[in-house]
Structures are given as structure tokens and as C-alpha cells.
Design a protein around this motif. Structure first.
Motif, PDB file in Angstrom:
ATOM      1  N   ALA A 162      -3.808  10.556   7.833  1.00  0.00           N
ATOM      2  CA  ALA A 162      -4.211  11.281   6.620  1.00  0.00           C
ATOM      3  C   ALA A 162      -3.615  10.638   5.369  1.00  0.00           C
ATOM      4  N   LEU A 163      -2.495   9.938   5.523  1.00  0.00           N
ATOM      5  CA  LEU A 163      -1.860   9.235   4.406  1.00  0.00           C
ATOM      6  C   LEU A 163      -2.387   7.810   4.244  1.00  0.00           C
ATOM      7  N   GLY A 164      -3.359   7.420   5.084  1.00  0.00           N
ATOM      8  CA  GLY A 164      -3.976   6.109   4.970  1.00  0.00           C
ATOM      9  C   GLY A 164      -3.353   5.012   5.810  1.00  0.00           C
ATOM     10  N   ALA A 214       8.350  -2.669  -1.917  1.00  0.00           N
ATOM     11  CA  ALA A 214       7.157  -2.032  -1.345  1.00  0.00           C
ATOM     12  C   ALA A 214       7.474  -1.431   0.024  1.00  0.00           C
ATOM     13  N   ALA A 215       8.262  -2.141   0.815  1.00  0.00           N
ATOM     14  CA  ALA A 215       8.655  -1.627   2.134  1.00  0.00           C
ATOM     15  C   ALA A 215       9.493  -0.363   1.969  1.00  0.00           C
ATOM     16  N   HIS A 216      10.402  -0.368   0.997  1.00  0.00           N
ATOM     17  CA  HIS A 216      11.226   0.812   0.739  1.00  0.00           C
ATOM     18  C   HIS A 216      10.342   2.009   0.425  1.00  0.00           C
ATOM     19  N   ALA A 217       9.348   1.810  -0.421  1.00  0.00           N
ATOM     20  CA  ALA A 217       8.423   2.898  -0.758  1.00  0.00           C
ATOM     21  C   ALA A 217       7.671   3.380   0.481  1.00  0.00           C
ATOM     22  N   PHE A 218       7.171   2.476   1.302  1.00  0.00           N
ATOM     23  CA  PHE A 218       6.420   2.866   2.493  1.00  0.00           C
ATOM     24  C   PHE A 218       7.312   3.612   3.489  1.00  0.00           C
ATOM     25  N   TYR A 219       8.474   3.060   3.767  1.00  0.00           N
ATOM     26  CA  TYR A 219       9.348   3.660   4.777  1.00  0.00           C
ATOM     27  C   TYR A 219       9.907   5.020   4.335  1.00  0.00           C
ATOM     28  N   ASP A 228       0.265  -0.584  11.350  1.00  0.00           N
ATOM     29  CA  ASP A 228       0.622  -1.663  10.436  1.00  0.00           C
ATOM     30  C   ASP A 228       1.463  -1.057   9.321  1.00  0.00           C
ATOM     31  N   ASP A 229       2.660  -1.606   9.080  1.00  0.00           N
ATOM     32  CA  ASP A 229       3.548  -1.016   8.068  1.00  0.00           C
ATOM     33  C   ASP A 229       3.237  -1.478   6.643  1.00  0.00           C
ATOM     34  N   THR A 230       2.159  -2.203   6.433  1.00  0.00           N
ATOM     35  CA  THR A 230       1.708  -2.724   5.136  1.00  0.00           C
ATOM     36  C   THR A 230       2.637  -3.789   4.568  1.00  0.00           C
TER      37      THR A 230
END
Length: 132
Positions: free
Chosen positions: A97-99, A16-21, A118-120
Motif C-alpha cells: 500500500a506504501l508502494g 534516501a535509504a535512511h528515509a526508506f528504512y 526491493d529497498d529502492t
């Protein structure tokens, strides 16, 4: 001469972190290895070779030391890492804009303009822009 080659950030979920970053922040994948048993070794870095010799390792943060460290930083409102940008207000608008949820909007902090989000994945991250 000694240079920083890699630094790590503990995350709740490496995938999930890989996707966010990558998908949200715009980093590129530098290393992605499946170590078996659901374990991943993933490192990201600035896009387009901006810092080709510097990588951010996304490390599993489930261990008791990592959990205590991350929890203490988060609860105190302290970012675990700082990234620089050329135009903080534009990046703030793009990420919102990306939430992406910011804990504080761009504001002056001494010689920089800074914002925290917050990096989720269990962390606060600070963005800065030099004011000089």
C-alpha cells in the motif's frame, strides 16, 4: 558472550535509504552524524526498543567492491539482509500500500513464510515469519 551489535548494508544513497528504512519500514534512527563533505554516518534499528543493542548501518555503496557485491546479489535475486515480522501477510499488505515493490509475495520456504522486496536503494530484502 559475543553478540551482534551492528551490521551494515550498502546503499546507493544514505539519505534516501535512511528515509526508506525509517518512513516506510518503520525503523528508528539510532545514529545520524554529518561527517562533512556530504558524508553521513547513519544507523537505524527496530522501533520501541525491540532490539535496543542491534543496529543496521546504512553504508555508502559506491566503491568497486561494494558495487560488485551488491550487483551480484541483486542480479542473482539474493536478499542482502533478512528481517523477521510477526505477521508477514499484514506487513506485505502494508508495504504494498506504501508502494514497495516485491519480487515475490509471501510463500512457504521450509520452516518460514517469506517474501522479498526491493529497498529502492540497490538491494533486495527478505521478510520472514516463523511458521512454528
Amino acid at each position: 558472550m559475543i553478540k551482534v551489535a551492528m551490521t551494515g548494508v550498502y546503499v546507493d544513497d544514505v539519505a534516501a535509504a535512511h528515509a526508506f528504512y525509517t518512513d516506510v519500514l518503520g525503523f528508528e534512527t539510532r545514529l545520524h552524524r554529518d561527517l562533512g563533505g556530504g558524508a553521513l554516518f547513519v544507523a537505524v534499528g527496530a522501533p520501541a526498543g525491540a532490539q535496543p543493542d542491534l543496529q543496521l548501518l546504512l553504508e555508502p555503496g559506491q566503491g568497486p567492491i561494494a558495487q560488485a557485491y551488491r550487483g551480484a546479489l541483486y542480479d542473482a535475486g539474493i536478499p542482502c539482509i533478512v528481517f523477521s515480522v510477526d505477521d508477514l501477510r499484514a506487513e506485505y499488505a502494508r508495504l504494498r500500500a506504501l508502494g514497495v515493490r516485491f519480487t515475490h509475495p509471501p510463500q512457504r520456504q521450509g520452516p518460514v513464510l517469506a517474501a522479498v522486496f526491493d529497498d529502492t536503494c540497490g538491494n533486495l530484502v527478505q521478510l520472514i515469519q516463523s511458521r512454528e
